[in-house]
Enzyme design. Structure first.
Site, short mmCIF file in Angstrom:
data_model
loop_
_atom_site.label_atom_id
_atom_site.label_comp_id
_atom_site.label_asym_id
_atom_site.label_seq_id
_atom_site.Cartn_x
_atom_site.Cartn_y
_atom_site.Cartn_z
CG ASP A 90 37.64 24.58 14.52
OD1 ASP A 90 37.30 25.79 14.46
OD2 ASP A 90 39.01 24.64 15.20
CG ASP B 225 33.68 27.18 13.26
OD1 ASP B 225 33.16 26.58 12.12
OD2 ASP B 225 34.75 27.35 13.58
CG ASP C 163 18.11 21.18 20.83
OD1 ASP C 163 17.21 21.06 21.65
OD2 ASP C 163 18.89 20.35 20.55
CG ASP D 246 16.46 20.12 26.44
OD1 ASP D 246 17.44 19.13 25.76
OD2 ASP D 246 16.80 20.36 27.43
CD GLU E 228 15.78 14.89 26.02
OE1 GLU E 228 16.78 14.50 26.04
OE2 GLU E 228 15.53 16.14 26.21
CG HIS F 31 23.15 15.59 22.27
ND1 HIS F 31 22.09 15.47 21.80
CD2 HIS F 31 23.13 16.29 23.31
CE1 HIS F 31 21.28 15.98 22.62
NE2 HIS F 31 21.80 16.60 23.59
CG ASP F 32 21.86 13.78 26.14
OD1 ASP F 32 22.63 14.71 26.13
OD2 ASP F 32 20.67 14.22 25.97
O1 ISL Z 1 21.45 11.99 29.45
C1 ISL Z 1 20.34 11.72 29.82
C2 ISL Z 1 19.71 10.50 29.64
O2 ISL Z 1 20.54 9.43 29.13
C3 ISL Z 1 19.64 12.56 30.56
O3 ISL Z 1 20.02 12.69 31.88
C4 ISL Z 1 19.57 14.01 29.89
O4 ISL Z 1 20.14 14.92 30.57
C5 ISL Z 1 18.15 14.21 29.61
O5 ISL Z 1 17.75 13.25 28.65
C6 ISL Z 1 17.89 15.52 29.12
O6 ISL Z 1 18.55 15.93 27.80
C7 ISL Z 1 18.41 17.15 27.29
O7 ISL Z 1 18.41 18.04 28.16
C8 ISL Z 1 19.78 18.37 28.93
C9 ISL Z 1 21.02 18.58 28.37
O8 ISL Z 1 22.12 18.36 29.20
C10 ISL Z 1 20.98 17.29 27.12
O9 ISL Z 1 22.12 17.27 26.32
C11 ISL Z 1 19.51 17.38 26.47
O10 ISL Z 1 19.71 16.27 25.45
C12 ISL Z 1 19.17 19.88 29.63
O11 ISL Z 1 19.13 20.80 28.79
#
Ligand code: ISL
Length: 535
Positions: free
Chosen positions: A20, A28, A97, A197, A250, A319-320
């Site tokens: 930040d 940012d 992305d 995505d 993805e 990040h997931d």
């Molecule tokens: O988190 C997950 C797997 O552990 C999934 O349910 C995830 O939402 C899925 O992999 C899709 O992820 C992507 O699209 C989503 C977004 O929330 C995630 O951050 C992104 O990486 C919707 O755009």
């Protein structure tokens, strides 16, 4: 010979949590610019930037309201142009992305589509209810329903993710045209490609009821079908092939055969894909009911993908996902060794390696105490759903603790001071208490840190054709050990990994190229959480 993006190391930035610059507690773009030297020194070549587009931030930017504008939270388009230029000046490339399965419900297209007679109506899936109920029985990715009724027309719209993320309809050629123009807009600015995505769910073949299943009911109607291939091929032919760029898809629930189709050069679709099969070693289909991590299954899955798919996108975190040291190594006292051993694996597999911010420091899962500390829309939905299902509170909290996406979203730990040096203000999500010891500043000055080991591993990969281009061969897999060989033109390297806190014997010996325990010779005995490359 490899393409440039096969030789690259990618570093993922989750902008909200990276750095930040203006004290509002949210990361940012100027903050990112101030840390480009750090990324360059680490040895990365490409930055994958999670979404920075205009967005109401229902899903932290994965809900886009304007693909050609920058979210004021993150900065301005001038900042973005500066980021691309500053990165370029350091020999770094930026990958954006591309979130095109859905938009935000605040995107102009969707706002207009609420009018039944609008030309935008058909950009989305608007349907009448059936017998007073939703149009079909599908289940959503974030738990819960996928249809939302709009009072204005009395019809429902489809959203596989949150209700603020309506799905786009690719059967309308106009949608494809719009997306292609958006891609050109960004590629013309000099970006190096896209992380696409949930790209294998974009084509909804039908909207018929799905077979009742444990989760994701209805997915047989949209997972990796011919329609998706056609759209991806069109994006490639019309746009991507005219630029020096690459893509990583993805792709949820793909198998190796599907991955090969999606990445085949003859077909011309994606450059590589992120697979999810490796996650199954500790997560059943419904990831919230986590099993104990099974290393053997994890190794077998990785070995299968390495053998069956010519080029992989290798990752342990994003990040997931939970933090890898917390996920794969339960013993706190071995955090360093574990993080380094995982690095040995990440940079010696065949494919392009992806690092997620903080992974190079060995950052751990979120140490939250209260549910109020949780910010992620998915976690909130699931927690509420579990409550409705009378799952006891202790169990509910454990689900969130182990699996929540917020585990990876706590602020990047730059130093041991206030807010870990992430922000002068109040951080949007709590900073992990362990930042006093786990942070970039401390690790930069510690020769034996995880961070310096990452640098060594990346540098080694850069100077080693066999690690970048060589073939992969599985040598030995047990409940704790994973041994494989990389080979190029007769030159061989052996990699041995120990995913346990016990000493393990393997059938290889030789000269040590690199090991998280140091040393010159490897005698066949792996120490706890040892990762070693042998010549
Ligand atoms: O988190 C997950 C797997 O552990 C999934 O349910 C995830 O939402 C899925 O992999 C899709 O992820 C992507 O699209 C989503 C977004 O929330 C995630 O951050 C992104 O990486 C919707 O755009």
């Amino acid at each position: 010979m490899n393409e440039w993006w096969q030789n690259a190391v990618v570093y993922q930035i989750y902008p909200l949590s990276f750095k930040d610059s203006d004290g509002n507690g949210k990361g940012d773009i100027p903050g990112i610019i101030s840390k480009l030297d750090y990324i360059k020194e680490l040895g990365a070549d490409v930055i994958w930037l999670s979404p920075v587009y205009a967005s109401p931030m229902d899903d932290n930017g994965y809900d886009i309201s304007d693909y050609r504008a920058i979210n004021p939270l993150f900065g301005t388009m001038d900042d973005m142009d500066r980021l691309i230029a500053e990165a370029k000046a350091r020999g770094l490339k930026i990958m954006m992305d591309l979130v095109i399965n859905h938009t935000s419900d605040e995107h102009e297209w969707f706002v207009k589509s609420r009018d039944k007679n609008s030309p935008y109506r058909d950009y989305y899936f608007w349907r009448e209810g059936k017998g007073g109920k939703e149009p079909n029985n599908w289940g959503g990715f974030f738990g819960g329903k996928v249809w939302e009724k709009d009072e204005r027309s009395g019809e429902y719209y489809l959203h596989l993710f949150s209700e603020k993320q309506p799905d786009l309809n690719y059967k309308n050629p106009k949608v494809l045209e719009e997306i292609e123009n958006i891609m050109r807009f960004w590629l013309d600015k000099g970006i190096a490609g896209f992380r696409c995505d949930v790209i294998n769910i974009i084509w909804k073949k039908t909207l018929q009821n799905g077979k009742p299943a444990m989760a994701l009911c209805g997915s047989e109607h949209y997972l990796t079908n011919e329609g998706t291939h056609n759209i991806l091929h069109a994006l490639h032919e019309d746009v991507l092939k005219n630029y020096d760029c690459f893509t990583v898809g993805e792709t949820v629930f793909v198998d190796t055969a599907q991955a090969n189709e999606l990445t085949s050069a003859q077909r011309g679709e994606l450059s590589m894909v992120f697979q999810f099969e490796q996650q199954n070693a500790d997560q059943v289909f419904v990831k919230w009911f986590r099993k104990k991590f099974k290393p053997k299954q994890f190794f077998e899955t990785i070995a299968k993908w390495q053998t069956e798919v010519p080029w992989n996108a290798n990752y342990l975190e994003n990040h997931d996902q939970p933090r890898s040291v917390s996920r794969y190594c339960s013993d706190e006292s071995y955090r360093d060794m574990c993080a380094k051993m995982l690095a040995v694996m990440l940079f010696t597999l065949r494919g392009t390696p992806y690092i997620y911010q903080g992974e190079e420091l060995g950052m751990r899962n979120f140490d939250f105490t209260l549910m109020d500390d949780i910010r992620d829309v998915e976690s909130e939905n699931i927690y509420a759903l579990a409550k409705k299902l009378h799952i006891p509170e202790g169990y509910r909290k454990r689900m969130i603790r182990e699996v929540s996406r917020d585990n990876a979203r706590t602020p990047m730990q730059w130093n041991g001071r206030r807010n870990a040096g992430f922000s002068e203000g109040e951080a949007w999500i709590k900073v992990n208490g362990n930042h006093t010891t786990i942070n970039a500043e401390a690790e930069l000055s510690d020769e034996n840190s995880v961070l310096n080991f990452y640098k060594e591993m990346i540098a080694l990969r850069k100077t080693s054709p066999v690690l970048r281009e060589g073939s992969f061969r599985k040598i030995h897999i047990s409940n704790t050990a994973f041994v494989y060989e990389r080979e190029l033109d007769g030159e061989k390297l052996m990699v041995a990994l120990n995913f346990s806190g016990k000493t393990v014997k393997v059938n290889v010996t030789g000269e040590t190229v690199i090991s998280n325990y140091g040393g010159k010779k490897f005698d066949g005995e792996l120490k706890p959480w040892q990762g070693v490359i042998i010549k």
